[in-house]
Design an enzyme around this catalytic site. Sequence first.
Site, PDB file in Angstrom:
ATOM      1  N   GLN A  84     -66.598-110.826  -0.985  1.00  0.00           N
ATOM      2  CA  GLN A  84     -65.676-110.619  -2.109  1.00  0.00           C
ATOM      3  C   GLN A  84     -65.927-111.570  -3.291  1.00  0.00           C
ATOM      4  O   GLN A  84     -65.944-111.159  -4.448  1.00  0.00           O
ATOM      5  CB  GLN A  84     -64.243-110.787  -1.608  1.00  0.00           C
ATOM      6  CG  GLN A  84     -63.295-109.799  -2.193  1.00  0.00           C
ATOM      7  CD  GLN A  84     -61.915-109.911  -1.593  1.00  0.00           C
ATOM      8  OE1 GLN A  84     -61.507-110.955  -1.095  1.00  0.00           O
ATOM      9  NE2 GLN A  84     -61.172-108.828  -1.652  1.00  0.00           N
ATOM     10  N   ARG A 115     -63.346 -99.211  -9.245  1.00  0.00           N
ATOM     11  CA  ARG A 115     -62.527 -98.124  -8.710  1.00  0.00           C
ATOM     12  C   ARG A 115     -61.272 -98.681  -8.040  1.00  0.00           C
ATOM     13  O   ARG A 115     -61.046 -99.897  -8.032  1.00  0.00           O
ATOM     14  CB  ARG A 115     -63.352 -97.299  -7.712  1.00  0.00           C
ATOM     15  CG  ARG A 115     -63.546 -97.977  -6.365  1.00  0.00           C
ATOM     16  CD  ARG A 115     -64.432 -97.148  -5.436  1.00  0.00           C
ATOM     17  NE  ARG A 115     -64.244 -97.547  -4.043  1.00  0.00           N
ATOM     18  CZ  ARG A 115     -64.998 -97.144  -3.036  1.00  0.00           C
ATOM     19  NH1 ARG A 115     -66.012 -96.324  -3.263  1.00  0.00           N
ATOM     20  NH2 ARG A 115     -64.744 -97.536  -1.793  1.00  0.00           N
ATOM     21  N   GLY A 116     -60.487 -97.794  -7.424  1.00  0.00           N
ATOM     22  CA  GLY A 116     -59.402 -98.207  -6.522  1.00  0.00           C
ATOM     23  C   GLY A 116     -58.350 -99.061  -7.190  1.00  0.00           C
ATOM     24  O   GLY A 116     -57.881 -98.760  -8.302  1.00  0.00           O
ATOM     25  N   GLU A 117     -57.976-100.145  -6.509  1.00  0.00           N
ATOM     26  CA  GLU A 117     -56.898-101.005  -7.010  1.00  0.00           C
ATOM     27  C   GLU A 117     -57.317-102.456  -7.142  1.00  0.00           C
ATOM     28  O   GLU A 117     -56.670-103.215  -7.848  1.00  0.00           O
ATOM     29  CB  GLU A 117     -55.700-100.956  -6.056  1.00  0.00           C
ATOM     30  CG  GLU A 117     -55.026 -99.631  -6.069  1.00  0.00           C
ATOM     31  CD  GLU A 117     -53.539 -99.711  -5.832  1.00  0.00           C
ATOM     32  OE1 GLU A 117     -53.008-100.826  -5.676  1.00  0.00           O
ATOM     33  OE2 GLU A 117     -52.922 -98.640  -5.786  1.00  0.00           O
ATOM     34  N   ASP A 118     -58.346-102.859  -6.430  1.00  0.00           N
ATOM     35  CA  ASP A 118     -58.694-104.274  -6.490  1.00  0.00           C
ATOM     36  C   ASP A 118     -59.878-104.528  -7.419  1.00  0.00           C
ATOM     37  O   ASP A 118     -59.820-105.412  -8.268  1.00  0.00           O
ATOM     38  CB  ASP A 118     -59.004-104.816  -5.082  1.00  0.00           C
ATOM     39  CG  ASP A 118     -59.098-106.328  -5.102  1.00  0.00           C
ATOM     40  OD1 ASP A 118     -58.162-106.974  -5.624  1.00  0.00           O
ATOM     41  OD2 ASP A 118     -60.102-106.883  -4.626  1.00  0.00           O
ATOM     42  N   SER A 119     -60.953-103.738  -7.287  1.00  0.00           N
ATOM     43  CA  SER A 119     -62.102-104.005  -8.167  1.00  0.00           C
ATOM     44  C   SER A 119     -61.723-103.773  -9.626  1.00  0.00           C
ATOM     45  O   SER A 119     -62.241-104.450 -10.518  1.00  0.00           O
ATOM     46  CB  SER A 119     -63.322-103.177  -7.752  1.00  0.00           C
ATOM     47  OG  SER A 119     -63.005-101.816  -7.687  1.00  0.00           O
ATOM     48  N   TYR A 174     -66.095 -93.567  -6.447  1.00  0.00           N
ATOM     49  CA  TYR A 174     -65.978 -92.658  -5.299  1.00  0.00           C
ATOM     50  C   TYR A 174     -67.125 -91.648  -5.356  1.00  0.00           C
ATOM     51  O   TYR A 174     -67.699 -91.422  -6.440  1.00  0.00           O
ATOM     52  CB  TYR A 174     -64.600 -91.983  -5.308  1.00  0.00           C
ATOM     53  CG  TYR A 174     -63.496 -93.009  -5.134  1.00  0.00           C
ATOM     54  CD1 TYR A 174     -63.333 -93.658  -3.908  1.00  0.00           C
ATOM     55  CD2 TYR A 174     -62.686 -93.391  -6.195  1.00  0.00           C
ATOM     56  CE1 TYR A 174     -62.357 -94.640  -3.746  1.00  0.00           C
ATOM     57  CE2 TYR A 174     -61.708 -94.368  -6.035  1.00  0.00           C
ATOM     58  CZ  TYR A 174     -61.562 -94.988  -4.808  1.00  0.00           C
ATOM     59  OH  TYR A 174     -60.616 -95.976  -4.649  1.00  0.00           O
ATOM     60  N   ASP A 185     -57.407-101.859   0.803  1.00  0.00           N
ATOM     61  CA  ASP A 185     -56.237-102.380   1.529  1.00  0.00           C
ATOM     62  C   ASP A 185     -56.517-103.803   2.011  1.00  0.00           C
ATOM     63  O   ASP A 185     -55.764-104.734   1.719  1.00  0.00           O
ATOM     64  CB  ASP A 185     -55.909-101.471   2.724  1.00  0.00           C
ATOM     65  CG  ASP A 185     -55.780-100.019   2.314  1.00  0.00           C
ATOM     66  OD1 ASP A 185     -54.833 -99.701   1.588  1.00  0.00           O
ATOM     67  OD2 ASP A 185     -56.653 -99.212   2.695  1.00  0.00           O
TER      68      ASP A 185
HETATM   69  O1  TRH Z   1     -62.408 -99.500  -1.675  1.00  0.00           O
HETATM   70  P1  TRH Z   1     -61.446 -98.946  -2.635  1.00  0.00           P
HETATM   71  O2  TRH Z   1     -61.624 -97.558  -2.999  1.00  0.00           O
HETATM   72  O3  TRH Z   1     -60.031 -99.197  -2.107  1.00  0.00           O
HETATM   73  C1  TRH Z   1     -58.843 -98.554  -2.098  1.00  0.00           C
HETATM   74  C2  TRH Z   1     -58.658 -97.782  -0.853  1.00  0.00           C
HETATM   75  O4  TRH Z   1     -59.156 -96.487  -1.019  1.00  0.00           O
HETATM   76  C3  TRH Z   1     -57.239 -97.802  -0.507  1.00  0.00           C
HETATM   77  O5  TRH Z   1     -56.953 -97.065   0.638  1.00  0.00           O
HETATM   78  C4  TRH Z   1     -56.434 -97.305  -1.640  1.00  0.00           C
HETATM   79  O6  TRH Z   1     -55.134 -97.510  -1.315  1.00  0.00           O
HETATM   80  C5  TRH Z   1     -56.770 -98.087  -2.874  1.00  0.00           C
HETATM   81  O7  TRH Z   1     -58.162 -98.072  -3.130  1.00  0.00           O
HETATM   82  C6  TRH Z   1     -56.099 -97.522  -4.065  1.00  0.00           C
HETATM   83  O8  TRH Z   1     -61.496 -99.826  -4.009  1.00  0.00           O
HETATM   84  P2  TRH Z   1     -60.903-101.252  -4.360  1.00  0.00           P
HETATM   85  O9  TRH Z   1     -59.424-101.222  -4.389  1.00  0.00           O
HETATM   86  O10 TRH Z   1     -61.582-101.681  -5.561  1.00  0.00           O
HETATM   87  O11 TRH Z   1     -61.327-102.198  -3.175  1.00  0.00           O
HETATM   88  C7  TRH Z   1     -62.640-102.562  -2.950  1.00  0.00           C
HETATM   89  C8  TRH Z   1     -62.703-103.951  -2.379  1.00  0.00           C
HETATM   90  O12 TRH Z   1     -64.009-104.242  -1.956  1.00  0.00           O
HETATM   91  C9  TRH Z   1     -62.328-105.023  -3.389  1.00  0.00           C
HETATM   92  O13 TRH Z   1     -61.620-106.067  -2.754  1.00  0.00           O
HETATM   93  C10 TRH Z   1     -63.679-105.549  -3.863  1.00  0.00           C
HETATM   94  C11 TRH Z   1     -64.462-105.432  -2.595  1.00  0.00           C
HETATM   95  N1  TRH Z   1     -65.912-105.368  -2.742  1.00  0.00           N
HETATM   96  C12 TRH Z   1     -66.676-106.418  -2.241  1.00  0.00           C
HETATM   97  O14 TRH Z   1     -66.107-107.397  -1.726  1.00  0.00           O
HETATM   98  N2  TRH Z   1     -68.024-106.337  -2.334  1.00  0.00           N
HETATM   99  C13 TRH Z   1     -68.659-105.299  -2.926  1.00  0.00           C
HETATM  100  O15 TRH Z   1     -69.913-105.296  -2.987  1.00  0.00           O
HETATM  101  C14 TRH Z   1     -67.872-104.249  -3.458  1.00  0.00           C
HETATM  102  C15 TRH Z   1     -68.544-103.076  -4.126  1.00  0.00           C
HETATM  103  C16 TRH Z   1     -66.494-104.304  -3.348  1.00  0.00           C
END
Ligand code: TRH
Length: 407
Positions: free
Chosen positions: A274, A290-294, A213, A32
């Site tokens: 990030q 995973r998730g939506e951003d990575s 996860y 988020d």
């Molecule tokens: O952390 P996530 O699982 O995020 C989400 C949340 O669960 C959220 O509630 C849900 O709505 C969404 O998924 C679908 O995975 P995501 O989306 O990849 O986000 C991780 C963030 O962390 C992303 O901006 C990358 C960042 N990150 C770093 O900055 N440094 C790191 O070392 C890592 C591993 C990730």
Amino acid sequence: MSDFHSSLAIKPPTGRAATLALFCKVVDNFGDIGICWRLARQLQSEHGIDVTLWVDDLPTFQHLCPEIDVHAARQLIAGVTVRHWDGQDGAFTPADVADTVIEFFAVDIPPAYIAAMAACTPRPVWLNLEGMSAEQWVEGCHCLPSTHPRLPLVKHFFFPGFTALTGGLLREAALDAARLRFQADGAAQAAFLARLGVSAAEQDAFKVSLFCYPHAPVAALFEAWQAHPAPVLCLVPHGVATDAVAAFLGSPARVGAVGTRAALTVRVVPFLPQDAYDKLLWACDLNLVRGEDSIVRAQWAGRPFVWHIYPQDENLHHVKLRAFLQRFSPQLDAANALSLHWNGAGAGQAEGAIDWPGLWRQYFGAIASSAERAEQWQRAMADHGDLASNLLRFTETVRAANRSAHQ
Ligand code: TRH
């Protein structure tokens, strides 16, 4: 700012910088705030917008942005005003309301802020920035309006996505050039990996980053990698898959912990800011994300990736995963098989009976096709424009309509 970008920027009648408020609640994990922070920075740096990011959880934010002061009610970071959103009771007047208001994932904006929005002339543009999905229905819902049940306000839904009929994906203007420079510069990559504690010998291995996860079948994949015919280096940011990593290492998964069994070395690296995480993805041969951003950042890395999708009730996430694979890799059978099994969605096998070494062998045997597809795909996605620019273009259409409604 390029002419292209300045033509997209919001132009308030007063000549002051356009303002935008982005409301973010950290439901869980990092996605988020990860998405909101990226969007806020890009709107500020590429479009000159005066952005206020309201966020309820500063300690989580600090993980990906170490400059955050977790005790500050208001702070300016990278040109973005960050405000601690510590409840729904705030008092607001129309003067406090931004030209554009974005709620992320349908969060409830403080009631007094909404009342102040309704008292503005003309009204601000109000968007709900939705979650990302490759499903077809998204195109039909993108940009739909929703009228407030009591107040004279209309909110629009804005969906990220993978087609020209959606809002596209977050991508900074300079990202691809920076990525290509880094990937062409062996010394920069070696220096980056060395800063993470990766030895010169480890750097020669097939490099994988792991972000998933806790329920991912990490132990099974680790076993398959141990049987790989050449060294595999798995870099795991701290806090990810802690139990499986500790079991492999035989010790707690602290930053700097490293262990080797047969072909596989697992190393725990810090959870990175990030922008540094982007570099980790650029430096690896395969990224598990995973998730939506990575997952989006892995796409921009132009390297093969495997997605561990955020789990939802009734396995709805399997539908989303299949929709994505259908767009991304309809022809890549081995890649799809690995992705589906990684997410517990593979066909025909009980979990204990899955042949992970076989799945990995087939995937790796065809990895050149995955790499080629990753490069093609990121070029195709870039053709849809980036989410921040698409969003601004849409806000200007709505703003023009709001203005004419007041004339
Ligand atoms: O952390 P996530 O699982 O995020 C989400 C949340 O669960 C959220 O509630 C849900 O709505 C969404 O998924 C679908 O995975 P995501 O989306 O990849 O986000 C991780 C963030 O962390 C992303 O901006 C990358 C960042 N990150 C770093 O900055 N440094 C790191 O070392 C890592 C591993 C990730």
